[in-house]
Design an enzyme around this catalytic site. Structure first.
Site, PDB file in Angstrom:
ATOM      1  N   GLY A   9       0.811  -1.207   0.000  1.00  0.00           N
ATOM      2  CA  GLY A   9       0.000   0.000   0.000  1.00  0.00           C
ATOM      3  C   GLY A   9       0.840   1.251   0.000  1.00  0.00           C
ATOM      4  N   TYR A 153     -13.207  -3.508  11.635  1.00  0.00           N
ATOM      5  CA  TYR A 153     -11.837  -2.994  11.532  1.00  0.00           C
ATOM      6  C   TYR A 153     -11.044  -3.304  12.809  1.00  0.00           C
ATOM      7  CZ  TYR A 153      -8.161   0.473  10.466  1.00  0.00           C
ATOM      8  OH  TYR A 153      -6.971   1.113  10.209  1.00  0.00           O
ATOM      9  N   ILE A 186      -4.518  10.008  12.167  1.00  0.00           N
ATOM     10  CA  ILE A 186      -3.448  10.462  11.280  1.00  0.00           C
ATOM     11  C   ILE A 186      -4.076  11.157  10.071  1.00  0.00           C
ATOM     12  CG2 ILE A 186      -1.427   9.776   9.944  1.00  0.00           C
ATOM     13  CD1 ILE A 186      -1.182   9.264  12.975  1.00  0.00           C
TER      14      ILE A 186
END
Length: 240
Positions: A9, A153, A186
């Site tokens: 990624g 998640y 973030i």
């Protein structure tokens, strides 16, 4: 022999920041991406401008056979990796009562299944290389303390923590360290549009940057971390 690190990624966000920081610190980089070829090319160009070698590798981390074929072919041509940064992932948030089967399955398949799909073809070549190595898996604050709307998640990222801690035990005697990094809020595409009031949630009253996460990842890939394994470092501004 130059040490090469695969960053999954790596075409944007935290993955891109990790690839560039590791290149600046002297590593050659395999830039993995799924579909963003243009961005991956740009990252490779930036790495080469830093004086390091870079190559692209495209596959879906959630597709086991595809991942195996691509990785085995790359290793056969270029040799085993010194390190791997497992960053690729996705999220499909929803309150649990309204969560669709596809939201659960896709997140578990990519975020947790990807741990197996990527590492399974790579670990034995790393062992046979007999020069030690580094594995860093990106978890999340959700994987450590949970989060509303992210049961899927959190389950996947919590599973990554359990997996890396177990793998660290198996590989320690091979001088291959296995650690995790758990980012909080973030500033990336993943948090764009969030309605969370950061100043009320995060003690440091700001989001972190991808580069700040990359700095910790870089340490865990460096010679300085040779005696650090089975750890998860939170990068979250004091969130918990």
């Amino acid at each position: 022999m130059t040490n090469t690190i695969l960053v999954t990624g790596a075409s944007r966000g935290i993955g891109r920041a990790c690839a560039l920081r590791l290149a600046a610190d002297g590593f050659d980089i395999v830039v993995h991406y799924k579909s963003r070829e243009c961005e991956a090319r740009e990252v490779c160009a930036e790495i080469e401008a830093l004086g390091r070698c870079a190559r692209r590798l495209a596959f879906d981390v959630g597709e086991r056979e595809q991942a195996r074929q691509r990785l085995e072919a790359d290793i056969a041509e270029h040799g085993a990796y010194y390190g791997v940064v497992l960053n690729a992932g996705l999220h499909h948030d929803a309150p649990f009562p309204g969560m669709r089967d596809e939201q659960w399955d896709s997140v578990l398949n990519v975020d947790l299944g990807g741990f197996y799909n990527v590492l399974r073809p790579l670990v034995m070549p790393m062992i046979q290389r007999r020069r030690g190595g580094r594995i860093v898996a990106l978890s999340s604050a959700a994987g450590q303390v949970g989060n509303r709307g992210q049961v899927n998640y959190a389950a996947a990222k919590g599973g990554v923590i359990a997996a890396l801690k177990s793998l660290a035990l198996e590989l320690a005697k091979r001088r291959i360290t296995v650690n995790g990094v758990a980012p909080g809020w973030i500033d990336t595409d993943m948090t764009a549009g969030s309605d969370v009031e950061i100043k009320k949630v995060v003690p440091m009253q700001r989001m972190g940057s991808a580069e700040e996460v990359a700095g910790v990842v870089s340490f865990l890939c460096s010679p300085d971390s040779a005696y650090v394994t089975r750890q998860v470092i939170a990068v979250n501004g004091g969130l918990y």
